[in-house]
Design an enzyme around this catalytic site. Structure first.
Site, PDB file in Angstrom:
ATOM      1  N   LYS A 187       6.828   6.334  -4.534  1.00  0.00           N
ATOM      2  CA  LYS A 187       5.458   5.887  -4.236  1.00  0.00           C
ATOM      3  C   LYS A 187       4.579   7.001  -3.666  1.00  0.00           C
ATOM      4  CE  LYS A 187       5.451   0.976  -4.039  1.00  0.00           C
ATOM      5  NZ  LYS A 187       5.179  -0.244  -3.266  1.00  0.00           N
ATOM      6  N   LEU A 188       4.831   8.229  -4.093  1.00  0.00           N
ATOM      7  CA  LEU A 188       3.979   9.336  -3.638  1.00  0.00           C
ATOM      8  C   LEU A 188       2.533   9.078  -4.060  1.00  0.00           C
ATOM      9  CD1 LEU A 188       3.983  12.179  -2.324  1.00  0.00           C
ATOM     10  CD2 LEU A 188       4.185  13.120  -4.623  1.00  0.00           C
ATOM     11  N   ASP A 189       2.365   8.469  -5.227  1.00  0.00           N
ATOM     12  CA  ASP A 189       1.020   8.228  -5.775  1.00  0.00           C
ATOM     13  C   ASP A 189       0.183   7.306  -4.894  1.00  0.00           C
ATOM     14  OD1 ASP A 189       3.156   6.464  -6.804  1.00  0.00           O
ATOM     15  OD2 ASP A 189       1.483   5.328  -7.655  1.00  0.00           O
TER      16      ASP A 189
ATOM     17  N   GLN B  39      19.140  -3.449   0.770  1.00  0.00           N
ATOM     18  CA  GLN B  39      18.440  -3.285   2.058  1.00  0.00           C
ATOM     19  C   GLN B  39      18.324  -1.781   2.368  1.00  0.00           C
ATOM     20  OE1 GLN B  39      21.257  -5.848   2.231  1.00  0.00           O
ATOM     21  NE2 GLN B  39      19.674  -7.045   1.264  1.00  0.00           N
TER      22      GLN B  39
ATOM     23  N   THR C  84      10.994 -12.538  -0.853  1.00  0.00           N
ATOM     24  CA  THR C  84      10.334 -13.627  -0.109  1.00  0.00           C
ATOM     25  C   THR C  84       8.820 -13.631  -0.301  1.00  0.00           C
ATOM     26  OG1 THR C  84      10.120 -12.205   1.821  1.00  0.00           O
ATOM     27  CG2 THR C  84      12.079 -13.595   1.718  1.00  0.00           C
TER      28      THR C  84
ATOM     29  N   GLU D  46      12.658   0.475  -0.619  1.00  0.00           N
ATOM     30  CA  GLU D  46      12.259   1.872  -0.828  1.00  0.00           C
ATOM     31  C   GLU D  46      12.046   2.219  -2.299  1.00  0.00           C
ATOM     32  OE1 GLU D  46      15.120   0.991   0.617  1.00  0.00           O
ATOM     33  OE2 GLU D  46      15.120   1.684   2.693  1.00  0.00           O
TER      34      GLU D  46
ATOM     35  N   LYS E  51      14.841   1.381  -4.631  1.00  0.00           N
ATOM     36  CA  LYS E  51      16.201   1.671  -5.109  1.00  0.00           C
ATOM     37  C   LYS E  51      16.374   1.209  -6.554  1.00  0.00           C
ATOM     38  CE  LYS E  51      17.906  -0.685  -1.669  1.00  0.00           C
ATOM     39  NZ  LYS E  51      16.683  -0.818  -0.845  1.00  0.00           N
TER      40      LYS E  51
ATOM     41  N   ASN F 229      19.704 -11.617  -0.851  1.00  0.00           N
ATOM     42  CA  ASN F 229      18.549 -11.219  -0.023  1.00  0.00           C
ATOM     43  C   ASN F 229      17.887  -9.962  -0.575  1.00  0.00           C
ATOM     44  OD1 ASN F 229      20.867  -9.794   0.660  1.00  0.00           O
ATOM     45  ND2 ASN F 229      20.459  -9.725   2.849  1.00  0.00           N
TER      46      ASN F 229
ATOM     47  N   GLY G 250      16.126  -7.395  -3.333  1.00  0.00           N
ATOM     48  CA  GLY G 250      15.185  -7.581  -4.447  1.00  0.00           C
ATOM     49  C   GLY G 250      14.936  -6.227  -5.078  1.00  0.00           C
ATOM     50  N   HIS G 251      15.570  -5.967  -6.211  1.00  0.00           N
ATOM     51  CA  HIS G 251      15.440  -4.659  -6.864  1.00  0.00           C
ATOM     52  C   HIS G 251      14.565  -4.800  -8.105  1.00  0.00           C
ATOM     53  CE1 HIS G 251      19.389  -3.223  -4.773  1.00  0.00           C
ATOM     54  NE2 HIS G 251      18.395  -3.446  -3.951  1.00  0.00           N
TER      55      HIS G 251
HETATM   56  P1  IMP Z   1      18.738 -11.261   6.264  1.00  0.00           P
HETATM   57  O1  IMP Z   1      19.367 -10.130   5.509  1.00  0.00           O
HETATM   58  O2  IMP Z   1      18.152 -12.318   5.371  1.00  0.00           O
HETATM   59  O3  IMP Z   1      19.651 -11.815   7.312  1.00  0.00           O
HETATM   60  O4  IMP Z   1      17.469 -10.674   7.082  1.00  0.00           O
HETATM   61  C1  IMP Z   1      17.635  -9.755   8.160  1.00  0.00           C
HETATM   62  C2  IMP Z   1      16.553  -8.683   8.117  1.00  0.00           C
HETATM   63  O5  IMP Z   1      16.740  -7.862   6.972  1.00  0.00           O
HETATM   64  C3  IMP Z   1      15.125  -9.228   8.021  1.00  0.00           C
HETATM   65  O6  IMP Z   1      14.265  -8.355   8.721  1.00  0.00           O
HETATM   66  C4  IMP Z   1      14.833  -9.147   6.539  1.00  0.00           C
HETATM   67  O7  IMP Z   1      13.449  -9.062   6.276  1.00  0.00           O
HETATM   68  C5  IMP Z   1      15.543  -7.856   6.194  1.00  0.00           C
HETATM   69  N1  IMP Z   1      15.926  -7.775   4.795  1.00  0.00           N
HETATM   70  C6  IMP Z   1      16.936  -8.408   4.173  1.00  0.00           C
HETATM   71  N2  IMP Z   1      16.984  -8.066   2.883  1.00  0.00           N
HETATM   72  C7  IMP Z   1      16.012  -7.175   2.683  1.00  0.00           C
HETATM   73  C8  IMP Z   1      15.583  -6.415   1.554  1.00  0.00           C
HETATM   74  O8  IMP Z   1      16.149  -6.477   0.456  1.00  0.00           O
HETATM   75  N3  IMP Z   1      14.531  -5.586   1.745  1.00  0.00           N
HETATM   76  C9  IMP Z   1      13.926  -5.452   2.960  1.00  0.00           C
HETATM   77  N4  IMP Z   1      14.283  -6.129   4.037  1.00  0.00           N
HETATM   78  C10 IMP Z   1      15.330  -6.973   3.910  1.00  0.00           C
END
Ligand code: IMP
Length: 432
Positions: free
Chosen positions: A332-334, A225, A302, A15, A17, A39, A41-42
Site C-alpha cells: 500500500k505504498l501508493d 493476523q 467484520t 497488512e 498477506k 477470523n 481475511g485474506h
Molecule cells: P479474535 O482473533 O477474534 O479473538 O480477536 C482478537 C483481536 O485480534 C481483535 O483485536 C481482532 O480485531 C484481531 N484480529 C483477529 N483476526 C484479525 C485479522 O485477520 N486481521 C486483523 N485483526 C484481527
C-alpha cells in the site's frame, strides 16, 4: 537455508498477506495455514476480480497448488463448508487439493456464543474480537478438553465428547454470562453432518508435509493476523488467542524449524489496527480519516473501520528480532501518494517495547518527517521507477528496521508488485 518461505503479518494484521502470497504462488508447490481460524481475511485480486479467503490457504485459487490446514488452526466445519461452497460456485475445485490436519481443534457454535457473551460482559474493556469463537476454541485446546477433527471420524465417540464440552459451555453461558444456551443435540448433529464431507480431506498433514519437504517441494507457510496480535509477544490482552509469530509455522504444521526457510514480514507503508488496544502511532485527526478512506481501511472479515497511523519502526524492530525476519514486503505504498510529507516513528521517548506490560502508560513516538511525493505510484513494478522521495522513504524504513524491503506492493492487483533482485530468496523468480 531450505527453499521454503514463511509469510507473516509484521503489524496488527491486515497488512496484505493475501496479495503477497498470491504474488509468490507461481514459485511454490504448496501453501500451509498454521494458526488462527476463520477470523482471518485474506483478499486476493486478479484482473479486478476479488476473492476473500478466511480459513482456506490462499494457494486454493491456483489450480495446481496443494493446500494444507495445519494442526495449529482452529476449524469451524460450517465456516469451512461455506467457504469451499462459494469457491466451488466460482468453478474453483478445492477438495482434491486440500488436506486438513486430524489434530485441528474445532470451533463450535457454543464458542461463538461464549466469545460474544464475554465481549458483552467486558463492556468498555472488551478486546474487540471478531466474535467468531476463536478465543474460546483455543482455550479449550489448551485446557485439553477440545473436540478435534480426528474425533469426527467416530460419530459415537464424538457425540459423547462433544456432549460433555457443550454442557460445560452451557453452564458458563447460563450461570456466568446469563446468556442463552445452545441446543446440545442439534449442535452435535449439525457438526457431524458438516463433518461428513470433510472426511476425505482429513489427513496427517505433518507427515504429508514432511514428504513434500523431502521431495524438495517449495512450501509457503501463510500466517494469519499479525505479530503484534501474538498471544505471547503481542499487546496482551488485546491480542488474538494463537501464536502468530514465525515459530508457530513450525509448531502449527509439524514441520521442524530448520525447514522453514526465508521469513518474510508483510507490513503496510503505514500502520492499521482493528479492535481495541494500544496503538502508539495512531493518527486520531482528519489525516487519519483521510488515510482510512484512501486505503479503504475496513476489516475484510467484520467490515469494521480500521484505526490508522504512521509506520512504527520501533514495533518493526521488535518484529524483526522476534521472528528472525529476513526481509519485508511493503504494501500500500501508493496510499501515501500525494501527501506533502510522511512520518516514521523512529523511537519512543521512554520504553522501546510496544508490547510491554505497562502499555497503558503514555508512550510518545518520536517522528522523523520525510518529504512526500506528488506522483501516482500505483502499478509501478520497478523500484527505479518510483519517485525519488518514495525510494528514500523505503530506504529509511530499511535502515530503521534493520532488514531489506524485498518486495513492494503498489496496488491490490496480484501482478502490481516490485521484486527487488538480490533481496528476495533465489527460488523466487523461478516458477515451479
Ligand atoms: P479474535 O482473533 O477474534 O479473538 O480477536 C482478537 C483481536 O485480534 C481483535 O483485536 C481482532 O480485531 C484481531 N484480529 C483477529 N483476526 C484479525 C485479522 O485477520 N486481521 C486483523 N485483526 C484481527
Amino acid at each position: 537455508m531450505s527453499e521454503n518461505i514463511v509469510v507473516l503479518g509484521a503489524q496488527w494484521g491486515d497488512e496484505g498477506k493475501g496479495k503477497t502470497v498470491y504474488c509468490l504462488l507461481p514459485f511454490v508447490d504448496a501453501v500451509v495455514r498454521f494458526q488462527g481460524g476463520h477470523n482471518a481475511g485474506h483478499t486476493l485480486v486478479n484482473k479486478g476480480q476479488k476473492t476473500v479467503l478466511h480459513l482456506l490457504p490462499s494457494g486454493i485459487v491456483h489450480e495446481d497448488k496443494a493446500c494444507y490446514i495445519g494442526n495449529g488452526v482452529v476449524v469451524s466445519p460450517s465456516a469451512l463448508k461455506k467457504e469451499i461452497s462459494q469457491l466451488e460456485q466460482q468453478g474453483i475445485d478445492c477438495r482434491s487439493r486440500l488436506k486438513i490436519s486430524h489434530r485441528c481443534s474445532l470451533v463450535l457454535p457454543s464458542h461463538v456464543a461464549l466469545d460474544q457473551a464475554r465481549e458483552r460482559h467486558l463492556g468498555s474493556a472488551s478486546i474487540g474480537t471478531t466474535g467468531l469463537g476463536i478465543g474460546p476454541a483455543y482455550e479449550d485446546r489448551v485446557a485439553r478438553r477440545a473436540v478435534r477433527v480426528c474425533d469426527l471420524l467416530d460419530a459415537a465417540k464424538f457425540r459423547q465428547q462433544a456432549e460433555g464440552l457443550l454442557e460445560y459451555h452451557n453452564f458458563l453461558l447460563k450461570q456466568y454470562f446469563r446468556a442463552p444456551c445452545v441446543d446440545v443435540s442439534s449442535v452435535i448433529e449439525d457438526v457431524l453432518a458438516e463433518a461428513e464431507w470433510m472426511r476425505p480431506m482429513i489427513a496427517d498433514t505433518g507427515l504429508l508435509l514432511h514428504s513434500a519437504a523431502a521431495r524438495k517441494d517449495h512450501l509457503l507457510f501463510e500466517g494469519a493476523q499479525g505479530f503484534l496480535l501474538d498471544i505471547d509477544q503481542g499487546t496482551y490482552p488485546y491480542v488474538t488467542s494463537s501464536n502468530t509469530s514465525a515459530a508457530a509455522a513450525s509448531l502449527g504444521s509439524g514441520v521442524g524449524p530448520q525447514s522453514l526457510g526465508y521469513v518474510l514480514g508483510v507490513t503496510k507503508a503505514y500502520t492499521t489496527r482493528v479492535g481495541n488496544g494500544p496503538f502508539p502511532t495512531e493518527i486520531s485527526d482528519e489525516q487519519g480519516r483521510w488515510l482510512a478512506d484512501k486505503g479503504a481501511e475496513f476489516g475484510s472479515t467484520t467490515g469494521r473501520p480500521r484505526r490508522c497511523g504512521w509506520f512504527d519502526a520501533v514495533a518493526m524492530r521488535n518484529a524483526v528480532r522476534a521472528n528472525s525476519l529476513n526481509g519485508l514486503c511493503l504494501t500500500k505504498l501508493d496510499v501515501l501518494d500525494g501527501l506533502p510529507s510522511v512520518k516514521i516513528c523512529a523511537a519512543y521517548s521512554g520504553n522501546e517495547s510496544v508490547a510491554a506490560t505497562d502499555f497503558h502508560s503514555a508512550r510518545t513516538p518520536e517522528y522523523e518527517e520525510l518529504s512526500g511525493w506528488n506522483q501516482d505510484t500505483s502499478g509501478i513494478t520497478d523500484f527505479d521507477a518510483l519517485p525519488r522521495q518514495a525510494q528514500n522513504y523505503v530506504q529509511r524504513i530499511e535502515q530503521l528496521s534493520g532488514v531489506p524491503v524485498a518486495m513492494i506492493s503498489t496496488t491490490a492487483e496480484r501482478d502490481q508488485i516490485i521484486f527487488r533482485p538480490g533481496l528476495v530468496p533465489d527460488f523466487i523468480g523461478k516458477p515451479v
